[in-house]
Design a protein around this motif. Sequence first.
Motif, PDB file in Angstrom:
ATOM      1  N   ASP A  15       0.840  -1.202   0.000  1.00 28.46           N
ATOM      2  CA  ASP A  15       0.000   0.000   0.000  1.00 28.46           C
ATOM      3  C   ASP A  15       0.875   1.253   0.000  1.00 28.46           C
ATOM      4  OD1 ASP A  15      -1.754  -2.228   1.508  1.00 28.46           O
ATOM      5  OD2 ASP A  15      -3.068  -0.850   0.450  1.00 28.46           O
ATOM      6  N   GLY A  16       2.053   1.151   0.623  1.00 32.02           N
ATOM      7  CA  GLY A  16       2.994   2.277   0.608  1.00 32.02           C
ATOM      8  C   GLY A  16       3.446   2.598  -0.815  1.00 32.02           C
ATOM      9  N   ALA A  17       3.789   1.568  -1.568  1.00 29.30           N
ATOM     10  CA  ALA A  17       4.195   1.788  -2.966  1.00 29.30           C
ATOM     11  C   ALA A  17       3.010   2.316  -3.773  1.00 29.30           C
ATOM     12  CB  ALA A  17       4.724   0.488  -3.575  1.00 29.30           C
ATOM     13  N   ALA A  18       1.822   1.805  -3.466  1.00 29.24           N
ATOM     14  CA  ALA A  18       0.628   2.276  -4.184  1.00 29.24           C
ATOM     15  C   ALA A  18       0.448   3.779  -3.959  1.00 29.24           C
ATOM     16  CB  ALA A  18      -0.603   1.501  -3.723  1.00 29.24           C
ATOM     17  N   ILE A  19       0.656   4.245  -2.736  1.00 29.15           N
ATOM     18  CA  ILE A  19       0.488   5.684  -2.458  1.00 29.15           C
ATOM     19  C   ILE A  19       1.481   6.507  -3.282  1.00 29.15           C
ATOM     20  CG2 ILE A  19       0.703   7.499  -0.708  1.00 29.15           C
ATOM     21  CD1 ILE A  19      -0.093   5.369   1.365  1.00 29.15           C
ATOM     22  N   VAL A  20       2.740   6.076  -3.256  1.00 32.55           N
ATOM     23  CA  VAL A  20       3.770   6.837  -3.984  1.00 32.55           C
ATOM     24  C   VAL A  20       3.414   6.892  -5.480  1.00 32.55           C
ATOM     25  CG1 VAL A  20       6.224   6.870  -4.623  1.00 32.55           C
ATOM     26  CG2 VAL A  20       5.549   6.359  -2.269  1.00 32.55           C
ATOM     27  N   ASN A  21       2.898   5.795  -5.995  1.00 31.77           N
ATOM     28  CA  ASN A  21       2.476   5.740  -7.397  1.00 31.77           C
ATOM     29  C   ASN A  21       1.251   6.602  -7.670  1.00 31.77           C
ATOM     30  OD1 ASN A  21       3.481   4.413  -9.644  1.00 31.77           O
ATOM     31  ND2 ASN A  21       3.113   2.389  -8.749  1.00 31.77           N
ATOM     32  N   GLN A  22       0.342   6.627  -6.688  1.00 38.61           N
ATOM     33  CA  GLN A  22      -0.990   7.178  -6.969  1.00 38.61           C
ATOM     34  C   GLN A  22      -1.160   8.646  -6.607  1.00 38.61           C
ATOM     35  OE1 GLN A  22      -3.714   4.368  -5.191  1.00 38.61           O
ATOM     36  NE2 GLN A  22      -2.871   2.710  -6.409  1.00 38.61           N
ATOM     37  N   VAL A  23      -0.345   9.151  -5.672  1.00 38.39           N
ATOM     38  CA  VAL A  23      -0.505  10.570  -5.326  1.00 38.39           C
ATOM     39  C   VAL A  23      -0.358  11.456  -6.577  1.00 38.39           C
ATOM     40  CG1 VAL A  23       0.558  12.498  -4.063  1.00 38.39           C
ATOM     41  CG2 VAL A  23      -0.072  10.413  -2.848  1.00 38.39           C
ATOM     42  N   PRO A  24       0.650  11.223  -7.428  1.00 29.98           N
ATOM     43  CA  PRO A  24       0.727  12.063  -8.637  1.00 29.98           C
ATOM     44  C   PRO A  24      -0.469  11.866  -9.577  1.00 29.98           C
ATOM     45  CG  PRO A  24       2.810  10.878  -8.277  1.00 29.98           C
ATOM     46  CD  PRO A  24       1.804  10.301  -7.330  1.00 29.98           C
ATOM     47  N   LEU A  25      -1.152  10.709  -9.478  1.00 30.50           N
ATOM     48  CA  LEU A  25      -2.314  10.475 -10.346  1.00 30.50           C
ATOM     49  C   LEU A  25      -3.519  11.326  -9.938  1.00 30.50           C
ATOM     50  CD1 LEU A  25      -2.111   6.593 -10.783  1.00 30.50           C
ATOM     51  CD2 LEU A  25      -1.629   8.321 -12.524  1.00 30.50           C
ATOM     52  N   CYS A  26      -3.476  11.901  -8.730  1.00 29.01           N
ATOM     53  CA  CYS A  26      -4.547  12.823  -8.331  1.00 29.01           C
ATOM     54  C   CYS A  26      -4.546  14.050  -9.246  1.00 29.01           C
ATOM     55  CB  CYS A  26      -4.375  13.281  -6.888  1.00 29.01           C
ATOM     56  SG  CYS A  26      -4.498  11.965  -5.684  1.00 29.01           S
ATOM     57  N   ARG A  27      -3.453  14.254  -9.966  1.00 27.17           N
ATOM     58  CA  ARG A  27      -3.373  15.383 -10.921  1.00 27.17           C
ATOM     59  C   ARG A  27      -3.391  14.885 -12.366  1.00 27.17           C
ATOM     60  NH1 ARG A  27       1.329  18.152 -10.921  1.00 27.17           N
ATOM     61  NH2 ARG A  27       2.500  16.528  -9.855  1.00 27.17           N
ATOM     62  N   ALA A  28      -3.819  13.640 -12.574  1.00 27.63           N
ATOM     63  CA  ALA A  28      -3.865  13.106 -13.951  1.00 27.63           C
ATOM     64  C   ALA A  28      -4.819  13.943 -14.793  1.00 27.63           C
ATOM     65  CB  ALA A  28      -4.319  11.653 -13.929  1.00 27.63           C
ATOM     66  N   SER A  29      -4.554  14.009 -16.082  1.00 21.74           N
ATOM     67  CA  SER A  29      -5.344  14.921 -16.926  1.00 21.74           C
ATOM     68  C   SER A  29      -6.782  14.463 -17.142  1.00 21.74           C
ATOM     69  CB  SER A  29      -4.653  15.115 -18.278  1.00 21.74           C
ATOM     70  OG  SER A  29      -4.480  13.869 -18.924  1.00 21.74           O
ATOM     71  N   PHE A  30      -7.084  13.173 -16.913  1.00 24.51           N
ATOM     72  CA  PHE A  30      -8.470  12.732 -17.114  1.00 24.51           C
ATOM     73  C   PHE A  30      -9.241  12.892 -15.796  1.00 24.51           C
ATOM     74  CE2 PHE A  30     -11.745   9.315 -17.649  1.00 24.51           C
ATOM     75  CZ  PHE A  30     -12.487  10.006 -18.592  1.00 24.51           C
ATOM     76  N   GLY A  31     -10.251  13.768 -15.811  1.00 23.20           N
ATOM     77  CA  GLY A  31     -10.959  14.164 -14.592  1.00 23.20           C
ATOM     78  C   GLY A  31     -11.449  13.011 -13.720  1.00 23.20           C
ATOM     79  N   PRO A  32     -12.230  12.057 -14.284  1.00 27.95           N
ATOM     80  CA  PRO A  32     -12.775  10.990 -13.417  1.00 27.95           C
ATOM     81  C   PRO A  32     -11.681  10.146 -12.748  1.00 27.95           C
ATOM     82  CG  PRO A  32     -14.005  11.107 -15.467  1.00 27.95           C
ATOM     83  CD  PRO A  32     -12.828  12.037 -15.623  1.00 27.95           C
ATOM     84  N   TYR A  33     -10.558   9.966 -13.429  1.00 25.61           N
ATOM     85  CA  TYR A  33      -9.456   9.185 -12.847  1.00 25.61           C
ATOM     86  C   TYR A  33      -8.822   9.963 -11.694  1.00 25.61           C
ATOM     87  CZ  TYR A  33      -5.448   5.895 -13.047  1.00 25.61           C
ATOM     88  OH  TYR A  33      -4.494   4.943 -12.779  1.00 25.61           O
ATOM     89  N   ALA A  34      -8.534  11.237 -11.961  1.00 29.45           N
ATOM     90  CA  ALA A  34      -7.894  12.080 -10.948  1.00 29.45           C
ATOM     91  C   ALA A  34      -8.775  12.179  -9.700  1.00 29.45           C
ATOM     92  CB  ALA A  34      -7.625  13.467 -11.530  1.00 29.45           C
ATOM     93  N   ARG A  35     -10.074  12.353  -9.906  1.00 32.79           N
ATOM     94  CA  ARG A  35     -10.959  12.519  -8.747  1.00 32.79           C
ATOM     95  C   ARG A  35     -11.084  11.221  -7.949  1.00 32.79           C
ATOM     96  NH1 ARG A  35     -13.412  16.002 -12.563  1.00 32.79           N
ATOM     97  NH2 ARG A  35     -14.779  14.379 -13.358  1.00 32.79           N
ATOM     98  N   ALA A  36     -11.125  10.086  -8.658  1.00 33.60           N
ATOM     99  CA  ALA A  36     -11.187   8.798  -7.947  1.00 33.60           C
ATOM    100  C   ALA A  36      -9.939   8.629  -7.077  1.00 33.60           C
ATOM    101  CB  ALA A  36     -11.301   7.641  -8.937  1.00 33.60           C
ATOM    102  N   MET A  37      -8.801   9.090  -7.627  1.00 30.92           N
ATOM    103  CA  MET A  37      -7.530   8.915  -6.919  1.00 30.92           C
ATOM    104  C   MET A  37      -7.444   9.690  -5.622  1.00 30.92           C
ATOM    105  SD  MET A  37      -5.514   6.883  -7.902  1.00 30.92           S
ATOM    106  CE  MET A  37      -6.194   5.729  -9.002  1.00 30.92           C
ATOM    107  N   VAL A  38      -8.125  10.836  -5.554  1.00 29.21           N
ATOM    108  CA  VAL A  38      -8.042  11.651  -4.345  1.00 29.21           C
ATOM    109  C   VAL A  38      -8.571  10.854  -3.153  1.00 29.21           C
ATOM    110  CG1 VAL A  38      -8.888  13.751  -3.213  1.00 29.21           C
ATOM    111  CG2 VAL A  38      -8.200  13.819  -5.631  1.00 29.21           C
TER     112      VAL A  38
END
Length: 335
Positions: free
Chosen positions: A148-171
């Motif tokens: 889960d630690g690696a997942a966070i490091v991978n996913q925090v930058p995805l909160c700013r992904a250019s596709f809105g629904p993906y970025a919002r799910a990531m938050v």
Amino acid sequence: MTVSEPRTPHAVSAVTDAGEGTDEERALFESVIADDKRIEPRDWMPSAYRRTLVRQMSQHAHSEIIGMQPEANWITRAPSLKRKAILMAKVQDEAGHGLYLYSATETLGTGRDVLNDQLIQGKARYSSIFNYPAPTWADMGAIGWLVDGAAIVNQVPLCRASFGPYARAMVRICKEESFHQRQGFEILLELMQGTLAQQEMAQDAVNRWFAPSLMMFGPPDAESTNSAQSMAWNIKRFSNDELRQRFVDMLVPQAEVLGITFPDPELAWNEERGHYDFGELDWDEFAEVLAGRGPCNAQRLQRRRDAHNDGAWVREAAAAYARKTAARAVEGAAA
Ligand SMILES: [Fe+2]
Ligand SMILES: [Fe+2]
């Protein structure tokens, strides 16, 4: 190598292919990307951008769903009621993550039934990490802390992904992932404060999960085929190696608090780089697991297939209920 600053955006020419969409549509898409704003489902987008997102988001959704298995297996054997409740909540969160991500993928025009078929037919990928076994209670700690630690490091930058629904799910997903990581750390902390046997069990689990968790960031940059395009589209913000380095730098001080070591003789602070050096990973093993020959690939897929088949009556009942409700609404309107 700096891991704190995003890379400079690529030239706009890498963003869209000519020959698709109108000039106006392409220009609008490019300007949204250049301004670091969000593309929404109804906006025009290049088909390759759509395909990339469907692939990445569905792989991510499948990983959340398959990722429930190594831990769900421990719910009945958790050492106390408190641990059982926490683990159950965590596994339930992962189901939720899968569902948000399937929903977000559906906004790109690919239905959940299609995605699910790809998964159970073994045609879709999910994170290789879930093809490793979880033989002891300490694995629950190591999975939470490292996976889960690696997942966070991978996913925090995805909160700013250019596709809105993906970025919002990531938050929302990231908020829950940080709880997951802390509960894993806390399991290990308690074991490390316990008997010698408990300490050894914790160390053994960390020894087994350390390298696979580092491989979660994907192959080295030089061999990462999709990265440059994903960066040009602001889907990916940092390279695999940058994120892996960030993860190692984050882990080492936490391991010191735990009193746990990592099975890597080359792990050492590099004053000049301002980062920890670490040894080469076994990419042949990674390729084997990715190719379906990991320790638990067949078992994980079979379990998912069985769960899908066992749930057939629920889907049928829900569909029958929906038909009946719709028919009643029509009757009601006619009366
Ligand atoms: Fe998750
Ligand atoms: Fe998680």
